[in-house]
Design a protein around this motif. Structure first.
Motif, PDB file in Angstrom:
ATOM      1  N   ASN A   7       0.853  -1.189   0.000  1.00 32.37           N
ATOM      2  CA  ASN A   7       0.000   0.000   0.000  1.00 32.37           C
ATOM      3  C   ASN A   7       0.886   1.236   0.000  1.00 32.37           C
ATOM      4  OD1 ASN A   7      -2.475  -1.453   0.215  1.00 32.37           O
ATOM      5  ND2 ASN A   7      -1.956  -1.841   2.336  1.00 32.37           N
ATOM      6  N   ILE A   8       0.697   2.089  -0.998  1.00 30.00           N
ATOM      7  CA  ILE A   8       1.516   3.290  -1.134  1.00 30.00           C
ATOM      8  C   ILE A   8       0.576   4.477  -1.308  1.00 30.00           C
ATOM      9  CG2 ILE A   8       3.329   4.421  -2.460  1.00 30.00           C
ATOM     10  CD1 ILE A   8       4.108   1.570  -3.452  1.00 30.00           C
ATOM     11  N   ALA A   9       0.646   5.420  -0.397  1.00 34.61           N
ATOM     12  CA  ALA A   9      -0.256   6.570  -0.430  1.00 34.61           C
ATOM     13  C   ALA A   9       0.150   7.605  -1.486  1.00 34.61           C
ATOM     14  CB  ALA A   9      -0.305   7.241   0.942  1.00 34.61           C
ATOM     15  N   ASN A  10       1.425   7.720  -1.748  1.00 32.21           N
ATOM     16  CA  ASN A  10       1.936   8.725  -2.681  1.00 32.21           C
ATOM     17  C   ASN A  10       1.957   8.149  -4.106  1.00 32.21           C
ATOM     18  OD1 ASN A  10       4.052  10.046  -4.313  1.00 32.21           O
ATOM     19  ND2 ASN A  10       4.335  11.316  -2.490  1.00 32.21           N
ATOM     20  N   ASP A  11       1.225   8.774  -5.029  1.00 35.03           N
ATOM     21  CA  ASP A  11       1.129   8.273  -6.400  1.00 35.03           C
ATOM     22  C   ASP A  11       2.476   8.249  -7.119  1.00 35.03           C
ATOM     23  OD1 ASP A  11      -1.569   7.850  -6.133  1.00 35.03           O
ATOM     24  OD2 ASP A  11      -2.157   9.706  -7.150  1.00 35.03           O
ATOM     25  N   GLN A  12       3.322   9.231  -6.857  1.00 33.26           N
ATOM     26  CA  GLN A  12       4.631   9.269  -7.507  1.00 33.26           C
ATOM     27  C   GLN A  12       5.505   8.107  -7.046  1.00 33.26           C
ATOM     28  OE1 GLN A  12       5.917  13.242  -6.557  1.00 33.26           O
ATOM     29  NE2 GLN A  12       5.325  13.987  -8.591  1.00 33.26           N
ATOM     30  N   ILE A  13       5.475   7.814  -5.766  1.00 27.28           N
ATOM     31  CA  ILE A  13       6.237   6.677  -5.237  1.00 27.28           C
ATOM     32  C   ILE A  13       5.656   5.379  -5.788  1.00 27.28           C
ATOM     33  CG2 ILE A  13       6.918   5.417  -3.159  1.00 27.28           C
ATOM     34  CD1 ILE A  13       8.345   8.109  -3.485  1.00 27.28           C
ATOM     35  N   ALA A  14       4.344   5.280  -5.874  1.00 28.82           N
ATOM     36  CA  ALA A  14       3.705   4.075  -6.408  1.00 28.82           C
ATOM     37  C   ALA A  14       4.163   3.815  -7.839  1.00 28.82           C
ATOM     38  CB  ALA A  14       2.182   4.213  -6.344  1.00 28.82           C
ATOM     39  N   GLU A  15       4.250   4.848  -8.647  1.00 25.78           N
ATOM     40  CA  GLU A  15       4.718   4.690 -10.024  1.00 25.78           C
ATOM     41  C   GLU A  15       6.167   4.226 -10.070  1.00 25.78           C
ATOM     42  OE1 GLU A  15       3.156   4.691 -12.982  1.00 25.78           O
ATOM     43  OE2 GLU A  15       1.362   4.796 -11.740  1.00 25.78           O
ATOM     44  N   LYS A  16       6.993   4.735  -9.175  1.00 26.76           N
ATOM     45  CA  LYS A  16       8.396   4.317  -9.122  1.00 26.76           C
ATOM     46  C   LYS A  16       8.520   2.845  -8.727  1.00 26.76           C
ATOM     47  CE  LYS A  16      10.332   8.860  -8.160  1.00 26.76           C
ATOM     48  NZ  LYS A  16      11.060   9.705  -7.204  1.00 26.76           N
ATOM     49  N   VAL A  17       7.707   2.417  -7.757  1.00 21.06           N
ATOM     50  CA  VAL A  17       7.732   1.024  -7.317  1.00 21.06           C
ATOM     51  C   VAL A  17       7.257   0.121  -8.450  1.00 21.06           C
ATOM     52  CG1 VAL A  17       6.687  -0.643  -5.729  1.00 21.06           C
ATOM     53  CG2 VAL A  17       7.524   1.552  -4.870  1.00 21.06           C
ATOM     54  N   ARG A  18       6.196   0.523  -9.145  1.00 25.32           N
ATOM     55  CA  ARG A  18       5.699  -0.249 -10.286  1.00 25.32           C
ATOM     56  C   ARG A  18       6.768  -0.355 -11.360  1.00 25.32           C
ATOM     57  NH1 ARG A  18       1.521  -2.332 -12.964  1.00 25.32           N
ATOM     58  NH2 ARG A  18      -0.131  -1.901 -11.511  1.00 25.32           N
ATOM     59  N   TRP A  19       7.450   0.753 -11.648  1.00 25.89           N
ATOM     60  CA  TRP A  19       8.523   0.766 -12.650  1.00 25.89           C
ATOM     61  C   TRP A  19       9.612  -0.241 -12.259  1.00 25.89           C
ATOM     62  CZ3 TRP A  19      13.693   2.008 -12.110  1.00 25.89           C
ATOM     63  CH2 TRP A  19      14.423   2.150 -13.282  1.00 25.89           C
ATOM     64  N   LEU A  20       9.971  -0.245 -10.988  1.00 26.08           N
ATOM     65  CA  LEU A  20      10.995  -1.175 -10.506  1.00 26.08           C
ATOM     66  C   LEU A  20      10.532  -2.623 -10.658  1.00 26.08           C
ATOM     67  CD1 LEU A  20      13.721  -1.610  -9.027  1.00 26.08           C
ATOM     68  CD2 LEU A  20      12.436  -1.547  -6.902  1.00 26.08           C
ATOM     69  N   LEU A  21       9.307  -2.901 -10.255  1.00 25.20           N
ATOM     70  CA  LEU A  21       8.785  -4.260 -10.335  1.00 25.20           C
ATOM     71  C   LEU A  21       8.661  -4.743 -11.779  1.00 25.20           C
ATOM     72  CD1 LEU A  21       6.057  -4.153  -7.549  1.00 25.20           C
ATOM     73  CD2 LEU A  21       8.282  -5.312  -7.465  1.00 25.20           C
ATOM     74  N   GLU A  22       8.355  -3.843 -12.696  1.00 27.24           N
ATOM     75  CA  GLU A  22       8.250  -4.204 -14.112  1.00 27.24           C
ATOM     76  C   GLU A  22       9.537  -4.854 -14.610  1.00 27.24           C
ATOM     77  OE1 GLU A  22       5.749  -4.038 -16.338  1.00 27.24           O
ATOM     78  OE2 GLU A  22       4.290  -3.047 -15.047  1.00 27.24           O
ATOM     79  N   HIS A  23      10.678  -4.449 -14.052  1.00 28.89           N
ATOM     80  CA  HIS A  23      11.967  -4.993 -14.472  1.00 28.89           C
ATOM     81  C   HIS A  23      12.164  -6.449 -14.048  1.00 28.89           C
ATOM     82  CE1 HIS A  23      12.670  -0.734 -15.115  1.00 28.89           C
ATOM     83  NE2 HIS A  23      13.620  -1.104 -15.956  1.00 28.89           N
ATOM     84  N   PHE A  24      11.313  -6.945 -13.170  1.00 31.16           N
ATOM     85  CA  PHE A  24      11.409  -8.325 -12.710  1.00 31.16           C
ATOM     86  C   PHE A  24      10.444  -9.260 -13.440  1.00 31.16           C
ATOM     87  CE2 PHE A  24      13.125  -5.951  -9.099  1.00 31.16           C
ATOM     88  CZ  PHE A  24      14.311  -6.631  -8.902  1.00 31.16           C
ATOM     89  N   LYS A  25       9.659  -8.726 -14.374  1.00 28.19           N
ATOM     90  CA  LYS A  25       8.697  -9.551 -15.098  1.00 28.19           C
ATOM     91  C   LYS A  25       9.381 -10.691 -15.842  1.00 28.19           C
ATOM     92  CE  LYS A  25       4.523  -6.981 -15.943  1.00 28.19           C
ATOM     93  NZ  LYS A  25       3.668  -6.410 -16.982  1.00 28.19           N
ATOM     94  N   GLN A  26      10.533 -10.418 -16.422  1.00 26.45           N
ATOM     95  CA  GLN A  26      11.245 -11.466 -17.170  1.00 26.45           C
ATOM     96  C   GLN A  26      11.710 -12.596 -16.258  1.00 26.45           C
ATOM     97  OE1 GLN A  26      14.289  -9.139 -18.958  1.00 26.45           O
ATOM     98  NE2 GLN A  26      15.614  -9.161 -17.168  1.00 26.45           N
TER      99      GLN A  26
END
Length: 67
Positions: A7-26
């Motif tokens: 759970n992330i209240a800050n939208d900018q931080i949430a986008e950064k976390v999503r960006w980081l996690l996207e790199h682990f999809k492979q």
């Protein structure tokens, strides 16, 4: 399989976390939003229900609206 909820209240931080996690999809990481998870659960529940003919659905909908 491990599942996590973050759970992330800050939208900018949430986008950064999503960006980081996207790199682990492979590597097999699957990213599912809570909203998508709820939709999947609802869809699964409907698959276990008896199906209704679309014309019957419309007829029932009209009757509900008229009452």
């Amino acid at each position: 399989m491990q599942s996590m909820t973050i759970n992330i209240a800050n939208d900018q931080i949430a986008e950064k976390v999503r960006w980081l996690l996207e790199h682990f999809k492979q590597d097999g990481v699957e990213i599912i939003s809570q909203e998508d998870l709820e939709d999947l659960k609802a869809l699964k529940a409907t698959r276990e229900e008896e199906s209704v003919d679309f014309d019957e659905y419309l007829k029932q909908s009209d009757e509900d609206r008229d009452s």
